[in-house]
Write an enzyme that holds these catalytic residues in place. Sequence first.
Site, PDB file in Angstrom:
ATOM      1  CD  GLU A   1     -31.407  19.893  -6.489  1.00 22.51           C
ATOM      2  OE1 GLU A   1     -31.251  18.948  -7.289  1.00 22.51           O
ATOM      3  OE2 GLU A   1     -32.322  19.931  -5.651  1.00 22.51           O
TER       4      GLU A   1
ATOM      5  CG  LEU B   1     -29.870  17.184  -4.219  1.00 23.00           C
ATOM      6  CD1 LEU B   1     -28.861  16.137  -4.666  1.00 23.00           C
ATOM      7  CD2 LEU B   1     -31.129  16.504  -3.721  1.00 23.00           C
TER       8      LEU B   1
ATOM      9  CD  GLU C   1     -35.536  18.655  -4.598  1.00 22.01           C
ATOM     10  OE1 GLU C   1     -34.758  18.157  -5.435  1.00 22.01           O
ATOM     11  OE2 GLU C   1     -35.612  18.263  -3.412  1.00 22.01           O
TER      12      GLU C   1
ATOM     13  CD  GLN D   1     -30.365  18.425 -11.256  1.00 20.57           C
ATOM     14  OE1 GLN D   1     -30.267  17.280 -10.826  1.00 20.57           O
ATOM     15  NE2 GLN D   1     -29.416  19.335 -11.107  1.00 20.57           N
ATOM     16  CG  PHE D   2     -34.901  15.710 -13.246  1.00 26.42           C
ATOM     17  CD1 PHE D   2     -35.016  15.317 -14.566  1.00 26.42           C
ATOM     18  CD2 PHE D   2     -33.639  15.778 -12.678  1.00 26.42           C
ATOM     19  CE1 PHE D   2     -33.889  14.999 -15.308  1.00 26.42           C
ATOM     20  CE2 PHE D   2     -32.515  15.458 -13.411  1.00 26.42           C
ATOM     21  CZ  PHE D   2     -32.637  15.066 -14.739  1.00 26.42           C
TER      22      PHE D   2
ATOM     23  CG  ASP E   1     -39.433  13.089 -12.654  1.00 24.90           C
ATOM     24  OD1 ASP E   1     -40.008  12.125 -13.154  1.00 24.90           O
ATOM     25  OD2 ASP E   1     -38.921  14.009 -13.334  1.00 24.90           O
ATOM     26  CE1 TYR E   2     -36.371  12.108  -8.367  1.00 31.54           C
ATOM     27  CE2 TYR E   2     -34.854  13.393  -9.702  1.00 31.54           C
ATOM     28  CZ  TYR E   2     -35.379  12.164  -9.313  1.00 31.54           C
ATOM     29  OH  TYR E   2     -34.919  11.006  -9.894  1.00 31.54           O
ATOM     30  CB  ILE E   3     -41.417  19.560  -8.094  1.00 36.65           C
ATOM     31  CG1 ILE E   3     -41.548  21.076  -7.851  1.00 36.65           C
ATOM     32  CG2 ILE E   3     -42.779  18.873  -8.194  1.00 36.65           C
ATOM     33  CD1 ILE E   3     -42.205  21.813  -9.006  1.00 36.65           C
TER      34      ILE E   3
ATOM     35  N   PRO F   1     -40.901  17.733  -2.522  1.00 35.90           N
ATOM     36  CG  PRO F   1     -38.810  16.839  -1.989  1.00 35.90           C
ATOM     37  CD  PRO F   1     -39.777  17.006  -3.132  1.00 35.90           C
TER      38      PRO F   1
ATOM     39  CG  HIS G   1     -34.912  10.782 -14.326  1.00 38.33           C
ATOM     40  ND1 HIS G   1     -34.710   9.725 -13.477  1.00 38.33           N
ATOM     41  CD2 HIS G   1     -34.008  11.718 -13.961  1.00 38.33           C
ATOM     42  CE1 HIS G   1     -33.723   9.996 -12.645  1.00 38.33           C
ATOM     43  NE2 HIS G   1     -33.281  11.209 -12.912  1.00 38.33           N
TER      44      HIS G   1
END
Length: 710
Positions: free
Chosen positions: A398, A439, A441, A463-464, A466-468, A470, A511
Amino acid sequence: MHFRGEGGMAQELTTLASLLTREEVLSAYRLMLTSRRVDDKEIQLKQHNLVFFQISGAGHEAVQVAAGLHLSPRKDWFFPYYRDRALMLTLGMTPYQMFLGSIGAESGPDSKGRQMPSHWGMRALHVASSSSPTGTQCLQAVGFAEAGRYFLALEQGIRCAEVAEDEVVYVSLGDGTTSEGEFWESLNTACNKKLPLLYLIQDNGYAISVTVDVQTAGGSISKLVRSFPNLGVYEVDGCDFLASYATLAEAVARVRSGEGPVLVHAHVVRPYSHSLSDDERLYRPEWEREQEAQKDPLRRTAKLLQEAYGVSAEELSQLEEEVNREVNAAAEAALAEKQPPPESWPLWIYSPEVDPTSEAFATEPKFEDYAPKTMVDLLNACLRDEMARNERIVVFGEDVADASRDEVLSEVKGKGGVFKVTYGLQRLYGSRRVFNTPLAEANIIGRAIGMAMRGLKPVAEIQFFDYIWPAYMQLRNELATMRWRSGGDWSAPVVVRVPIGGYLKGGGPYHSQSGEVLFTHIPGLRVVMPSNALDANGLLRTALRCDDPVIFLEHKHLYRQTHNKAPYPGPDFMIPFGKAAAVREGEDLTIITYGATVVRSLAAAKLLAEEGVEVEILDLRSLAPYDWEAIARSVKKTNRALVVHEDCLSFGYGAEIAARIADELFAYLDAPVRRVAAKDSFVPYAPELEDVVLPQVEDVYRAAKDLLAF
């Protein structure tokens, strides 16, 4: 949308029958019958505890054979699912090889005893290694097709030998699997890029016990997907061999012509339970099962042979006897084969050819420009150098590109990632090698796996951290297991770059997360977390040149700190994995740490030095593997150990280190092993609360003082 099959006119039957000769239909029927008899034999063997799991392809045989007859195991590629037995036989797998998988034999061609039966995978037949999670293969097929297109675009001298201009990448799944998000993510990308994918949806009306009306809105996946651009949609009675053959002919031709992906929705039946772990009589009424039996593709194809091709009942009976003998002989031969020897358990967890912990990856920096640069600068420099060195490296995620549209590059400065790590790479190497993704993951990692299986070296950015989550299914069950579960036939040496960590003053719970222990716990992954710019450069280069998947964790707080800057070390500087750095020598206490707590440990050590205490600090740098030899050597010298990390204390990474020190170095300890870590909390937004939750210099100082008091 096109539909062929049940209820068609006699004229259509006559037309379809003219497509194939008597011998061709007989050959197809033999494949279907063989598939069913292998299922039956496995069920018998399971009842005698000679095999340990069984899942059948019964009821799906006609459309699978039809698909296999239009595809080639020499130029097309296959991402099948567990019911694709008849397809595999059509491609060239033998009943004997299938039974080797059933008994878990060392000589099994799909996994050498590591996978459950019917989890197909044969590189010689261009069949990718399958796994149990449903739908994960869809995104891998997309990445595989993208890689094929990439290799076609390269110059002849470095083209991959196994790419055909009109190749088809086949991916199959049941209707239940179309509920998975990864199916929809794959369809989105396949249509957007007009990739040569053939989706075969084998809809038997059930996802174990869940009926299609509960599973799929409107009860029809083909109706749901009709609005996707560039997608050809066909619907067929998959129990009707001739209708399936004609439909697959059109579908495959469309894909080969470059018009984009195709989805074939085949209505099939499931005469047996989902697997031998299931009993369909618990949820399916007898009248429904009897009604379905009339649609059985074996029954219908036998009837077709008699009525349209003049095959006698005696000929069919003789054929069945031959198939039964062949299947029984194959099973008997397979049962004589050995299972893998116990000592073979670690084979293929990691690459047997390339060892990133070896001295081959230990090179000295060659500084030409001594101007100090940030971690962001040296990560960017490493990617720039390695992309020049290796044309198979592709970078995506992303916002990683300078711009999604090439035509605006001359008008804008460029994005290059939210932290600028990939800034300028698209301008240097083009949009074929540096590009943005949706967007999504799982989409990013699933496609990366497929690309790596094909021979690319993907550098995928999440990207972070925290969003890994998925993507965790793809990371844990697919990426980490690929080489091991295929018995070394397939590998996916993806580099996954992930900004991680807190100390941001305002990052908040979404974050600022750590959680590296959730990846260090997974065999097959290399996990790295540098604390300074020089190490980041050397470790990333090792990641890019090694042959294993790497989770490369980049602490956001350290990206632009002045204390960890370093000069550019040259284009060949590498640091082996599993080698800690002694960032401070000492005799009184060992601190084992990594990431953003290295500088905090150094600050605490400075305070202790003012009191006459000399602390030794090890920066692990690499978390899986970690440098046990350096830890043991230091603890034997200082007789005290303190493990410091940013993630939560309970069940954290430090627990493993502390437990091993207590287990193996107990005789050398003059004090208990102590840990300093974050509180068992999420990271708050308010700076004062964040300071309380995350470990600070004072926390390290106090813990060290307590240990020194023993």
